[in-house]
Write an enzyme that holds these catalytic residues in place. Structure first.
Site, PDB file in Angstrom:
ATOM      1  N   PHE A 191     -32.014 -31.233 -42.130  1.00  0.00           N
ATOM      2  CA  PHE A 191     -30.634 -31.329 -43.057  1.00  0.00           C
ATOM      3  C   PHE A 191     -30.992 -32.357 -44.072  1.00  0.00           C
ATOM      4  O   PHE A 191     -31.783 -33.270 -44.084  1.00  0.00           O
ATOM      5  CB  PHE A 191     -29.554 -31.845 -42.144  1.00  0.00           C
ATOM      6  N   CYS A 192     -30.095 -32.337 -45.118  1.00  0.00           N
ATOM      7  CA  CYS A 192     -30.185 -33.373 -46.100  1.00  0.00           C
ATOM      8  C   CYS A 192     -28.705 -33.146 -46.739  1.00  0.00           C
ATOM      9  O   CYS A 192     -27.856 -32.819 -45.928  1.00  0.00           O
ATOM     10  CB  CYS A 192     -31.047 -32.904 -47.371  1.00  0.00           C
ATOM     11  N   THR A 193     -28.482 -33.806 -47.856  1.00  0.00           N
ATOM     12  CA  THR A 193     -27.005 -33.828 -48.331  1.00  0.00           C
ATOM     13  C   THR A 193     -26.370 -32.513 -48.368  1.00  0.00           C
ATOM     14  O   THR A 193     -25.269 -32.559 -47.843  1.00  0.00           O
ATOM     15  CB  THR A 193     -27.153 -34.786 -49.606  1.00  0.00           C
TER      16      THR A 193
END
Length: 264
Positions: A191-193
């Protein structure tokens, strides 16, 4: 795009973030067209263009944002371009910047080409179900893989997420190499922003033989919108003057010196 009928009356500025991996050519012509439209509508923010696609963060009045998106989607290659939306009381960007880059998110790994096909992804609702029950549907333990820079992680992350203290995303492939064996029998969710880094990290994990790996569709911001704060501690750093967003997607003043904003 989110339902804009829920616009808060006290927050007049619409902030949009979006990306699309798609093969683009004639980048200078596209840059000029988007710059003309963005300037006409007094938008500020950043647009990155590369042969692999487009990545943008823009803010302005709702009507101006919508007119700009009509121009962008008039290009047949970008007709399905979607955004994540939030509102703010003031313009969070200082200027407009449109740049042509080698990659819209730099990984320095030429075999990873999201424009040719996505990695497997998991919706926020399904991820919450897995995290609630403590395993995936086949009973494998779930490990959350945070692909963001170390200073972003300091603001908040998923419970017990694995991260690698990297300073830029191009360090991710090397950083995860020493963990391949311990992760091989687990289900991984990177996951990331907003999802763009995971379009590449998800493909990379599978390239390295981690077959039970997924990317969180839409990233942390989509999870906040669909789920809220469940299994997440803290806020989410964003690369504009708002600095962080709470799980409600409201900006949260930090009252502290900002860390150096290294490009993701």
């Amino acid at each position: 795009m989110n339902d804009l009928t829920n616009k808060p009356k006290s927050l007049p500025i619409l902030n949009i973030a979006g990306y699309q991996f798609v093969r683009l050519d004639q980048l200078e012509s596209l840059r000029e067209s988007l710059q003309e439209s963005a300037l006409l509508h007094q938008l500020k923010g950043t647009i990155l263009l590369a042969e692999e696609g487009i990545n943008l963060f823009l803010a302005g009045l709702e009507s101006d944002i919508q007119d700009f998106l009509k121009t962008l989607r008039a290009d047949p290659r970008l007709r399905t371009f979607t955004t994540k939306d939030s509102w703010s009381s003031s313009q969070p960007f200082r200027k407009l910047l449109i740049k042509i880059k080698k990659e819209i998110i730099r990984m320095n790994h030429p075999t990873i080409t999201p424009e040719k096909g996505r990695a497997k992804f998991i919706a926020p609702e399904k991820l919450k179900q897995w995290l609630d029950q403590g395993h995936d549907d086949l009973g494998r333990p779930v490990v959350m893989i945070d692909t963001r820079n170390s200073f972003e992680v300091e603001y908040g992350s998923f419970d017990n997420a694995m991260h690698f203290n990297i300073n830029k995303f191009s360090e991710f492939p090397e950083a995860i190499e020493s963990h391949l064996l311990e992760l091989a029998d687990k289900t991984l969710v990177s996951f990331c922003t907003g999802g763009i880094r995971c379009e590449k990290s998800g493909l990379y994990l599978r390239e390295r033989g981690l077959e039970h790996s997924y990317q969180l569709d839409g990233g942390i911001l989509q999870y906040f919108e669909d789920i809220g704060s469940a299994h997440y501690q803290g806020d989410c750093f964003v690369f504009d003057e708002r600095e962080t967003l709470e799980p409600t997607l409201a900006a949260k003043p930090q009252g502290r010196l900002k860390p150096k904003k290294t490009n993701p």
